[in-house]
Motif scaffolding. Structure first.
Motif, mmCIF file in Angstrom:
data_model
loop_
_atom_site.group_PDB
_atom_site.id
_atom_site.type_symbol
_atom_site.label_atom_id
_atom_site.label_comp_id
_atom_site.label_asym_id
_atom_site.label_seq_id
_atom_site.Cartn_x
_atom_site.Cartn_y
_atom_site.Cartn_z
ATOM 1 N N PRO A 7 -0.418 5.491 -9.054
ATOM 2 C CA PRO A 7 -0.935 4.248 -9.649
ATOM 3 C C PRO A 7 -2.103 3.737 -8.824
ATOM 4 C CG PRO A 7 1.461 4.183 -9.496
ATOM 5 C CD PRO A 7 1.023 5.428 -8.776
ATOM 6 N N LYS A 8 -3.171 3.311 -9.498
ATOM 7 C CA LYS A 8 -4.407 2.961 -8.785
ATOM 8 C C LYS A 8 -4.259 1.650 -8.015
ATOM 9 C CE LYS A 8 -6.860 6.412 -10.232
ATOM 10 N NZ LYS A 8 -6.196 7.492 -9.493
ATOM 11 N N HIS A 9 -4.948 1.609 -6.885
ATOM 12 C CA HIS A 9 -5.077 0.348 -6.150
ATOM 13 C C HIS A 9 -5.853 -0.615 -7.051
ATOM 14 C CE1 HIS A 9 -6.122 -2.566 -3.145
ATOM 15 N NE2 HIS A 9 -5.690 -1.846 -2.143
ATOM 16 N N PRO A 10 -5.383 -1.849 -7.216
ATOM 17 C CA PRO A 10 -6.111 -2.756 -8.111
ATOM 18 C C PRO A 10 -7.498 -3.151 -7.597
ATOM 19 C CG PRO A 10 -4.159 -3.836 -7.148
ATOM 20 C CD PRO A 10 -4.127 -2.407 -6.717
ATOM 21 N N THR A 11 -7.756 -3.028 -6.302
ATOM 22 C CA THR A 11 -9.061 -3.334 -5.675
ATOM 23 C C THR A 11 -9.760 -4.547 -6.294
ATOM 24 O OG1 THR A 11 -10.266 -1.753 -7.063
ATOM 25 C CG2 THR A 11 -9.540 -0.957 -4.922
ATOM 26 N N VAL A 71 2.542 -1.293 5.299
ATOM 27 C CA VAL A 71 2.192 -2.701 5.463
ATOM 28 C C VAL A 71 0.977 -2.994 4.593
ATOM 29 C CG1 VAL A 71 1.557 -4.529 7.072
ATOM 30 C CG2 VAL A 71 3.039 -2.654 7.838
ATOM 31 N N GLU A 72 1.106 -3.948 3.708
ATOM 32 C CA GLU A 72 0.007 -4.287 2.795
ATOM 33 C C GLU A 72 0.150 -5.760 2.420
ATOM 34 O OE1 GLU A 72 -2.901 -2.883 1.381
ATOM 35 O OE2 GLU A 72 -2.945 -4.923 0.618
ATOM 36 N N VAL A 73 -0.946 -6.494 2.536
ATOM 37 C CA VAL A 73 -0.891 -7.939 2.320
ATOM 38 C C VAL A 73 -1.073 -8.319 0.842
ATOM 39 C CG1 VAL A 73 -3.353 -8.479 2.680
ATOM 40 C CG2 VAL A 73 -1.591 -10.085 3.473
ATOM 41 N N ASP A 74 -1.662 -7.445 0.063
ATOM 42 C CA ASP A 74 -2.022 -7.758 -1.321
ATOM 43 C C ASP A 74 -0.836 -7.436 -2.251
ATOM 44 O OD1 ASP A 74 -4.958 -7.465 -3.233
ATOM 45 O OD2 ASP A 74 -2.970 -7.100 -4.042
ATOM 46 N N ALA A 75 -0.374 -8.465 -2.964
ATOM 47 C CA ALA A 75 0.829 -8.297 -3.785
ATOM 48 C C ALA A 75 0.637 -7.247 -4.880
ATOM 49 C CB ALA A 75 1.218 -9.636 -4.402
ATOM 50 N N ALA A 76 -0.533 -7.257 -5.517
ATOM 51 C CA ALA A 76 -0.765 -6.299 -6.610
ATOM 52 C C ALA A 76 -0.794 -4.868 -6.080
ATOM 53 C CB ALA A 76 -2.065 -6.636 -7.334
ATOM 54 N N CYS A 78 0.855 -3.863 -3.493
ATOM 55 C CA CYS A 78 2.254 -3.509 -3.184
ATOM 56 C C CYS A 78 2.994 -3.060 -4.439
ATOM 57 C CB CYS A 78 2.987 -4.695 -2.557
ATOM 58 S SG CYS A 78 2.533 -4.968 -0.840
ATOM 59 N N GLU A 79 2.675 -3.682 -5.566
ATOM 60 C CA GLU A 79 3.337 -3.256 -6.812
ATOM 61 C C GLU A 79 2.967 -1.821 -7.157
ATOM 62 O OE1 GLU A 79 2.749 -6.049 -10.025
ATOM 63 O OE2 GLU A 79 3.489 -7.651 -8.719
ATOM 64 N N ALA A 80 1.673 -1.499 -7.018
ATOM 65 C CA ALA A 80 1.237 -0.119 -7.286
ATOM 66 C C ALA A 80 1.931 0.844 -6.327
ATOM 67 C CB ALA A 80 -0.285 -0.016 -7.140
ATOM 68 N N LEU A 81 2.019 0.444 -5.079
ATOM 69 C CA LEU A 81 2.654 1.278 -4.046
ATOM 70 C C LEU A 81 4.118 1.536 -4.386
ATOM 71 C CD1 LEU A 81 3.408 2.346 -1.185
ATOM 72 C CD2 LEU A 81 2.694 0.155 -0.292
#
Ligand code: SAH
Length: 212
Positions: A7-11, A71-76, A78-81
């Motif tokens: 799943p793509k990083h939403p960037t 570790v990832e600060v961005d909620a979107a 994290c969902e992709a991850l």
């Protein structure tokens, strides 16, 4: 193919410098690391800091790392991850911390290897610094870092901390369309990979590490 299909990083957040690693670059880099220090041997696991969609840590898990902390600060992101972990049936071996890298020192302590493509500090000066510090505090064995090919601070920074940094690979990182317009329409940006190990270049005992 597995990494390119995640799943793509939403960037969406330019301030967080979300320059993602593409699947081919990630696969080549991780395979090279795995030849030198097999992920399957990293009993205490690996950490992926600024994980985005988790492409690096997921790649390490697919190559046999027993476990991984992301570790990832961005909620979107994290969902992709988490979706990627589920797709590959890796959730059991993974811990996802939705947090600022400056706040997770205890959770990271004692992992064997850190693999990361953190913010490069091009939007916000020294944005990479907390990542380097967290990685050096956490990793018992080595840190693998993807950074701008123009970065000149990695080797001196590592030396100050009692680590040795070797620049050993280079790659063109395709830029997501969201950022390409900021870079004079260039479709890619040059990146390099550093391998940081504790100890002196001669292979002698580690120098007394400064708290970095
Ligand atoms: N590692 C991924 C993403 C690289 S982009 C890849 O290789 O594709 C850098 C990532 O770091 C982004 O996802 C961004 O949201 C995250 N990030 C930026 N600052 C952060 C911080 N202080 N703490 C944790 N994550 C951060």
């Amino acid at each position: 193919m597995a990494l390119s299909g995640l799943p793509k990083h939403p960037t969406q957040n330019a301030k967080l410098e979300q320059y993602v690693t593409d699947g081919n670059v990630a696969a080549q880099w991780l395979a090279a690391i795995d030849m030198e220090e097999p992920f399957a041997d990293q009993a205490e696991g690996i950490a992926d800091l600024g994980a985005g969609n988790g492409i690096l840590g997921i790649g390490a898990l697919l190559l046999g790392a027993p476990r991984a902390i992301f570790v990832e600060v961005d909620a979107a992101a994290c969902e992709a991850l988490e979706a990627g972990l589920r797709e590959h049936d890796l959730s059991q071996r993974a811990t996802v911390l939705r947090a600022d890298v400056r706040e997770v020192e205890d959770a990271l302590r004692g992992c064997d290897v850190v693999v990361m493509n953190p913010p490069w500090g091009q939007q916000r000066r020294s944005a990479d610094r907390p990542f380097l510090e967290a990685a050096a505090a956490a990793a018992q064995r080595s840190v693998h870092l993807l950074h701008s090919a123009g970065a000149v601070h990695v080797e001196p920074w590592a030396a100050d901390c009692g680590w040795v940094a070797r620049r050993w690979m280079e790659a063109q990182l395709p830029l997501p369309r969201t950022y390409a317009h900021q870079q004079q329409r260039r479709g890619s940006t040059p990146a390099a990979m550093w391998w940081l190990r504790r100890g002196s270049p001669s292979g002698g005992p580690a120098t007394a590490a400064q708290p970095c």
